[in-house]
Motif scaffolding. Structure first.
Motif, PDB file in Angstrom:
ATOM      1  N   THR A  97      -5.985   2.149   1.511  1.00 13.48           N
ATOM      2  CA  THR A  97      -4.861   2.854   2.123  1.00 13.48           C
ATOM      3  C   THR A  97      -4.270   2.110   3.313  1.00 13.48           C
ATOM      4  O   THR A  97      -3.257   2.553   3.858  1.00 13.48           O
ATOM      5  N   ASP A  98      -4.896   1.018   3.720  1.00 12.29           N
ATOM      6  CA  ASP A  98      -4.368   0.201   4.821  1.00 12.29           C
ATOM      7  C   ASP A  98      -3.148  -0.556   4.296  1.00 12.29           C
ATOM      8  O   ASP A  98      -3.263  -1.436   3.439  1.00 12.29           O
ATOM      9  N   GLN A  99      -1.974  -0.241   4.815  1.00 12.83           N
ATOM     10  CA  GLN A  99      -0.746  -0.823   4.273  1.00 12.83           C
ATOM     11  C   GLN A  99      -0.669  -2.331   4.469  1.00 12.83           C
ATOM     12  O   GLN A  99      -0.093  -3.038   3.635  1.00 12.83           O
ATOM     13  N   SER A 126       7.186   4.419   2.007  1.00 14.62           N
ATOM     14  CA  SER A 126       6.386   3.445   2.749  1.00 14.62           C
ATOM     15  C   SER A 126       5.691   2.460   1.818  1.00 14.62           C
ATOM     16  O   SER A 126       5.577   1.269   2.134  1.00 14.62           O
ATOM     17  N   GLY A 156      -4.953   9.772   1.682  1.00 16.42           N
ATOM     18  CA  GLY A 156      -5.200   9.355   3.054  1.00 16.42           C
ATOM     19  C   GLY A 156      -3.931   9.004   3.795  1.00 16.42           C
ATOM     20  O   GLY A 156      -3.019   9.814   3.923  1.00 16.42           O
ATOM     21  N   GLU A 157      -3.856   7.771   4.275  1.00 16.78           N
ATOM     22  CA  GLU A 157      -2.699   7.315   5.042  1.00 16.78           C
ATOM     23  C   GLU A 157      -1.456   7.114   4.185  1.00 16.78           C
ATOM     24  O   GLU A 157      -0.347   6.990   4.717  1.00 16.78           O
ATOM     25  N   LEU A 158      -1.628   7.070   2.881  1.00 11.95           N
ATOM     26  CA  LEU A 158      -0.486   6.837   1.984  1.00 11.95           C
ATOM     27  C   LEU A 158       0.142   8.182   1.634  1.00 11.95           C
ATOM     28  O   LEU A 158      -0.244   8.846   0.671  1.00 11.95           O
ATOM     29  N   THR A 159       1.120   8.580   2.404  1.00  7.31           N
ATOM     30  CA  THR A 159       1.740   9.894   2.227  1.00  7.31           C
ATOM     31  C   THR A 159       3.205   9.807   1.817  1.00  7.31           C
ATOM     32  O   THR A 159       3.791  10.824   1.440  1.00  7.31           O
TER      33      THR A 159
END
Length: 253
Positions: free
Chosen positions: A193-195, A222, A215-218
């Motif tokens: 999930t770390d872009q 993005s 997770g961080e991917l919403t």
């Protein structure tokens, strides 16, 4: 009826870097029909969701015969391209993986997710073992006369400590290159999930990259910005549907 060959061509064309195909994973024909009516360009099953919806655990606990039956129902209900979460192919040996692949294609699928985790075992297949398994999937598809979209999934990141993910990128790149040479069409990296790390992989590989929205991917926007070609939701839609069911029932009391 749109034939499988045309559906396969349609599906392949939907993978565009920076303009990802969005797959909101379903588990039955009713869900597929609802997404088709909502304007989806393709439908995808999720193994966890399909298993749970029929009283099974994830990890090839649901019988393959039932999976084939459900795939047949979905494929006959909607005209959209259908890709199936095939887990580890319901076998370890390439020969049996090939036979199972043919059954999934004959049921109507034009794509599969195929993972390198040893289902109901420990760890991942070696690169060489997974290469042989991917080759078996490709050869089975060729015998069926279908350009099956093989979305090669690596489980290097899913369920692992995020602090180790940067150290796993090199292994991921090695697997992508080997899987591509074996006949894979896409590279799936669920759990990452770390872009910045996702973009590092996107920039280094040749295959279209698929991420799982978690997770961080919403935001689809993005992941589009970092060059992802496919965004899927895994078991999320099932969780949401079951939560809504409980909530609505609770409100009746």
């Amino acid at each position: 009826m749109i034939d499988q060959t045309h559906k396969s061509e349609q599906f392949r064309a939907l993978h565009t870097k920076g303009d990802p195909l969005v797959l909101y994973n379903i588990w039955d024909a009713g869900g597929a029909r609802s997404l088709a009516e909502a304007g989806a360009e393709a439908v995808a099953t999720g193994s966890w969701s399909m298993a749970a919806a029929h009283g099974f655990e994830d990890g090839e606990d649901v019988p393959l015969d039932l999976v084939v039956q459900l795939v047949e129902r979905i494929a006959s209900t909607v005209e959209l391209p259908l890709t199936v979460d095939f887990e580890g192919g319901y076998a370890a040996a390439p020969e049996q993986v090939a036979e199972n692949t043919r059954r999934i294609i004959q049921a109507g699928a034009i794509g599969v997710n195929f993972e390198d985790r040893i289902v109901q075992g420990e760890g991942l297949y070696t690169v060489q073992d997974q290469v042989e398994r991917i080759r078996a999937v490709r050869q089975a598809a060729e015998k069926e006369g279908i350009e099956l979209f093989i979305n090669a999934r690596t489980d290097l990141f899913l369920g692992t400590d995020p602090s180790t993910h940067s150290m796993r990128v090199g292994d991921a790149l090695e697997r992508e290159a080997a899987y591509k040479d074996a006949g894979a069409d896409g590279f799936f990296i669920p759990g990452l999930t770390d872009q910045l790390l996702i973009q590092k992989i996107v920039d280094a590989v040749n295959l279209p990259v698929n991420v799982m929205m978690m997770g961080e991917l919403t935001s689809i926007g993005s992941v589009a910005d970092i060059g992802v070609s496919r965004a899927s939701f895994g078991p999320g839609p099932y969780f949401n549907a079951m939560s809504d069911l409980k909530e609505r029932f609770g409100s009746l009391k």
